[in-house]
Design a protein around this motif. Structure first.
Motif, PDB file in Angstrom:
ATOM      1  N   ALA A   1       4.636 -12.183  -1.153  1.00 22.45           N
ATOM      2  CA  ALA A   1       5.181 -11.215  -2.103  1.00 22.45           C
ATOM      3  C   ALA A   1       4.078 -10.659  -3.000  1.00 22.45           C
ATOM      4  O   ALA A   1       4.047  -9.451  -3.291  1.00 22.45           O
ATOM      5  N   ILE A   2       3.174 -11.531  -3.432  1.00 21.59           N
ATOM      6  CA  ILE A   2       2.068 -11.074  -4.277  1.00 21.59           C
ATOM      7  C   ILE A   2       1.156 -10.130  -3.503  1.00 21.59           C
ATOM      8  O   ILE A   2       0.744  -9.075  -4.011  1.00 21.59           O
ATOM      9  N   SER A   3       0.840 -10.486  -2.264  1.00 20.55           N
ATOM     10  CA  SER A   3      -0.042  -9.645  -1.446  1.00 20.55           C
ATOM     11  C   SER A   3       0.586  -8.285  -1.180  1.00 20.55           C
ATOM     12  O   SER A   3      -0.090  -7.247  -1.251  1.00 20.55           O
ATOM     13  N   ALA A   4       1.882  -8.262  -0.883  1.00 22.97           N
ATOM     14  CA  ALA A   4       2.564  -6.986  -0.642  1.00 22.97           C
ATOM     15  C   ALA A   4       2.579  -6.133  -1.896  1.00 22.97           C
ATOM     16  O   ALA A   4       2.345  -4.910  -1.844  1.00 22.97           O
ATOM     17  N   PHE A   5       2.847  -6.764  -3.023  1.00 23.99           N
ATOM     18  CA  PHE A   5       2.866  -6.030  -4.289  1.00 23.99           C
ATOM     19  C   PHE A   5       1.497  -5.443  -4.616  1.00 23.99           C
ATOM     20  O   PHE A   5       1.368  -4.271  -4.983  1.00 23.99           O
ATOM     21  N   MET A   6       0.447  -6.251  -4.460  1.00 24.19           N
ATOM     22  CA  MET A   6      -0.899  -5.779  -4.778  1.00 24.19           C
ATOM     23  C   MET A   6      -1.335  -4.678  -3.814  1.00 24.19           C
ATOM     24  O   MET A   6      -1.953  -3.684  -4.217  1.00 24.19           O
ATOM     25  N   THR A   7      -1.007  -4.835  -2.529  1.00 20.89           N
ATOM     26  CA  THR A   7      -1.388  -3.822  -1.541  1.00 20.89           C
ATOM     27  C   THR A   7      -0.651  -2.510  -1.793  1.00 20.89           C
ATOM     28  O   THR A   7      -1.259  -1.427  -1.802  1.00 20.89           O
ATOM     29  N   GLY A   8       0.668  -2.593  -1.984  1.00 25.84           N
ATOM     30  CA  GLY A   8       1.434  -1.382  -2.267  1.00 25.84           C
ATOM     31  C   GLY A   8       0.989  -0.705  -3.547  1.00 25.84           C
ATOM     32  O   GLY A   8       0.891   0.540  -3.614  1.00 25.84           O
TER      33      GLY A   8
END
Length: 819
Positions: free
Chosen positions: A191-198
């Motif tokens: 979830a953190i990786s998706a948030f940071m990437t988006g």
């Protein structure tokens, strides 16, 4: 003094205990037997009530700097000075650039960074983290300001940002003070990786128009619309494009060049690192000079040849208490959860990551106190929501920071910039700041190799990752956060609800050198090897889905005895699935004890109608099945059970008792490590079969007479008496030594070598003890060790492991295998 029975006297004589000795332990009685007591509500209150030592530890945790400040030395000072100044050179241009993302004046970024560096060190549990203005949080603040000003155009952007920071800081400080830092564990890495990437893609796409000088692009729209409108506006680029593209190229080129030089000249790698770290400073200074040469006669920023930053006031021009009236609070109330979530995600994720890299552990609750206190006081000096910065934290770590005090040197540098360099900031090109932002957020994008690692680890979570990224791009960053967190939570609940339990079989595991195993090609050598090798019984899944070697032989534990291991706990979510699996498997592999229980066809239940008319009921296959004798539940993965799970176990026990009637099905529990779980099982009727126990009166060390369960008196051996039962918990050999004395207050299980399954199927452990010359031995001499019970005689169906539980089940049920 309580009178003792004749059996108790014989046991004392056998164990070497003086007849008039009473041990000072509530779990041990005069005859030496150990009886477990259940935890009470008072025990629970005693565990959670505050103590003086606990209060002192709490206060010490609130101010962790006291643990290291008195050890501060010149070496630490030099490392902190270099790291602090290095970060200071980076944070000044970054802070102003990020303030533009927040729809605020550039000075707000400097105010926010100054407060973060000034306050964090006193509450920090991470030496590397830097708190201040960051790209993602600034973008979200900018979106909030834009949305609020649509409905309330009279609200000042600075007031909105400061009020938001104050409220979020108060909430985070409260969560930290009550030590609720564990809530961050509910946000997974995916979830953190998706948030940071988006977020990085959204921020970078929104800055391309500024980089290229394309007018009339609303960077607050959905990311895909921003990309489309930017592509449509490419023919309208201005001179800003030349400044922005060259600045962006310069940033990437300097980093690449310094990396290559560091690899080529390892001895100079640290020097090249500092050159790479200061690349933003070099680019800003260069383009300030170029802008000054081009626009030195311009007094109005709007008349410059390309867009420039403009006037930046010196000092703290927006200090004061934040606005806290009902009107502004109601306007931002819907955005507070998102802001808090982003503050948590960024800060805790970064601090944990660098803590693992640099070999220290952070305290999440204390980190909440740090960012809460920073955001609570920051608005009084003009700050907006601040959290940890990934890029600056990486720079600080690589620069050789030694303690959190390095933030003070960064704060001094920011303060110097606020009062002495604001006139120089007038000429900074906006396109150069956009290049800095794009360059900085590029590191937040999850690289493909990490996504591939996610796929190898958990393919389902890769779907969540891409869902979060796409939602961020096609709707908003805030929606991306909610989607990933909600999807991750749903997957967690699904895994708990569908956690696969396993029926276990047993096999013998031998430990032998690899070269000997390779050399044993014939049965004779193999048998010789087995005799010389260490071996033990292991319990593996009967369905073999966790094994890769098809030649491994796994046998059922014992006819009519089933061993079941829970996968991920036992609770109201998954209890029905587990117990349905137990029922189906047991009914499939056993038969009723009374085969002709239903004399008439109409008496049979609809779900067990039997064979069709004209077919034989008692088939050879059915008669060959064993009857159900015992269930062994492996609770090693179960920490606690709730009321629903306990009731489900009771219902299943009643169902199996009807199925096995007139026999009784025994329930054994292995690996129960939580005393409250044991209490719940006992309260549900497990652990002791009341129909096969006796009540005896015993006097405890206070002189009070209590009625306790002596334990089962059947199925333990061919000839059982009360005296045999009393002797079980403390030893099984008559060769007792009289040179040892049992220490007072020794109650129950301790660490030591485990001896599984004594003559009566009980669990005992051997522990070292001190010797004395003036007393008898409590148990037999075993090489300087004595035997004490692991579980009490009133808990005969709780066992240390599955192997011991199986031995006890075989003995107590009297299972006999026909040869």
């Amino acid at each position: 003094m309580a009178s003792t029975s004749t059996a108790g006297d014989r046991i004392k004589k056998f164990l070497g205990i003086p007849a008039d000795e009473r041990l000072n332990d509530t779990a041990y009685y005069d005859d030496g037997s150990f009886v477990e007591s259940e935890p009470t509500t008072q025990d629970f209150l005693n565990e959670i009530r505050p103590t003086v030592q606990g209060t002192l530890n709490y206060l010490r945790e609130l101010f962790p700097f006291v643990n290291w400040i008195f050890h501060y030395n010149l070496t630490w000072l030099l490392g902190d000075f270099i790291a602090g100044v290095t970060v200071g050179f980076v944070v000044v241009p970054q802070g102003m650039a990020y303030a533009k993302l927040a729809n605020l004046a550039p000075e707000y970024g400097l105010y926010t960074s100054f407060v973060g560096f000034l306050l964090y060190w006193a509450f920090a549990t991470s030496k590397d983290i830097t708190i201040g203005a960051v790209a993602v949080m600034s973008t979200i603040v900018g979106n909030i300001i834009a949305n609020v000003q649509k409905e309330h155009p009279d609200f000042d952007a600075g007031d909105i940002a400061r009020t938001l920071a104050f409220i979020c800081g108060a909430v985070l400080l409260f969560l930290g003070l009550i030590r609720f830092g564990f809530i961050v564990e509910f946000i997974p890495i995916v979830a953190i990786s998706a948030f940071m990437t988006g977020s990085a893609i959204s921020i970078a796409a929104g800055q391309v128009s500024t980089l290229m000088g394309i007018p009339n692009i609303n960077s607050r729209e959905e990311t895909y619309k921003v990309i489309i409108n930017t592509l449509k506006g490419l023919p309208n680029t201005h001179l800003d494009a030349a400044m922005g593209l060259t600045a962006l190229f310069g940033l990437y080129f300097i980093r690449w060049f310094c990396t290559q030089m560091g690899k080529r000249y390892p001895r100079q790698q640290r020097a090249w690192f500092f050159v790479s770290t200061l690349r933003m400073v070099f680019i800003i200074i260069l383009y300030i000079l170029v802008s000054w040469l081009v626009n030195r006669h311009v007094k109005d920023p709007k008349k410059a040849h390309f867009k420039i930053l403009g006037h930046v006031p010196s000092g703290f021009q927006h200090k004061g208490a934040p606005r806290l009236d009902n009107e502004i609070l109601s306007a931002i109330s819907g955005d507070i959860p998102t802001t808090i979530l982003v503050l948590l995600i960024e800060h805790i994720a970064i601090s944990k990551s660098f803590g693992r890299v640099n070999n220290y552990i952070i305290n999440p609750s204390q980190e909440l106190v740090a960012i809460g206190f920073t955001n609570l006081l920051g608005p009084f000096l003009g700050g907006y929501p601040a959290t940890g910065s990934f890029s600056r934290t990486a720079i600080k770590a690589k620069a050789g920071v030694r303690t959190p005090l390095a933030g003070i040197f960064t704060a001094v540098l920011v303060l110097l910039a606020l009062y002495a360099l604001t006139s120089v900031f007038f000429y900074i090109p906006n396109s150069a700041l956009a290049a800095m932002i794009i360059h900085a957020v590029g590191d937040l994008i999850t690289p493909p190799r990490e996504v591939y690692k996610f796929w190898l680890t958990s393919p389902l979570e890769v779907v969540i990752f891409f869902a979060g990224v796409f939602v961020s791009i096609f709707t908003s960053i805030e929606n991306g956060i909610y989607v990933t967190v909600a999807a991750s939570g749903a997957v967690l609940l699904w895994r708990i609800a569908k956690s696969p339990g396993k029926f276990l079989g047993q096999t013998e595991i031998y430990t032998a050198p690899r070269e000997l195993v390779r050399g044993c090609k014939d049965s004779g050598l193999t048998q010789s090897l087995l005799q010389k090798s260490e071996h033990h019984t292991a319990f593996l899944s009967l369905d073999r889905d966790d094994l890769s070697n098809p030649e491994l032989q796994i046998s059922t534990p014992w006819p009519g005895i089933f061993v079941y291991r829970f996968g991920e706990g036992l609770n109201y979510v998954n209890s029905a699935k587990h117990l349905d699996n137990l029922t189906i498997h047991v009914f499939k592999h056993t038969r009723r004890t009374e085969l002709n229980k239903f004399e008439k066809l109409g008496d049979r239940p609809w779900n067990d109608p039997g064979p069709r008319r004209g077919q034989a009921f008692l088939t050879d296959e059915l008669v060959a099945r064993p009857t159900l004798r015992a269930i062994i539940l492996d609770f090693s993965a179960v920490n606690c059970i709730d009321v629903t799970a306990a009731q489900a176990l009771q219902d299943l026990r009643n169902q199996f008792d009807r199925y096995a009637h007139p026999d009784k099905v025994e329930w054994h529990f292995a690996g129960v490590s939580n005393r409250w779980t044991k209490r719940a099982l006992v309260a549900s009727g497990f652990g002791v079969d009341s129909s096969r126990t006796v009540k005896v009166q015993r006097e405890n060390y206070k002189g009070d007479v209590q009625e306790v369960d002596q334990g089962p008196l059947v199925a333990i051996g061919p000839s059982v008496s009360a005296s045999d039962i009393e002797a079980v918990p403390v030893g099984t050999s008559a060769s007792g030594s009289t040179d040892e004395k049992r220490p007072e207050g020794d109650g129950g299980a301790t660490n030591g070598d485990v001896e599984k399954g004594n003559a009566n199927g009980e669990d005992i452990s051997t522990v070292p003890t001190a010797t004395s010359t003036d007393a008898g031995a409590l148990a037999r001499d075993a090489g300087g060790k004595r035997l004490v019970p692991v579980f009490g005689i009133n808990r005969p169906f709780f066992h240390i492991d599955v192997a011991t539980a199986l031995k006890s089940a075989v003995r107590t049920t009297g299972v006999v295998v026909a040869e």
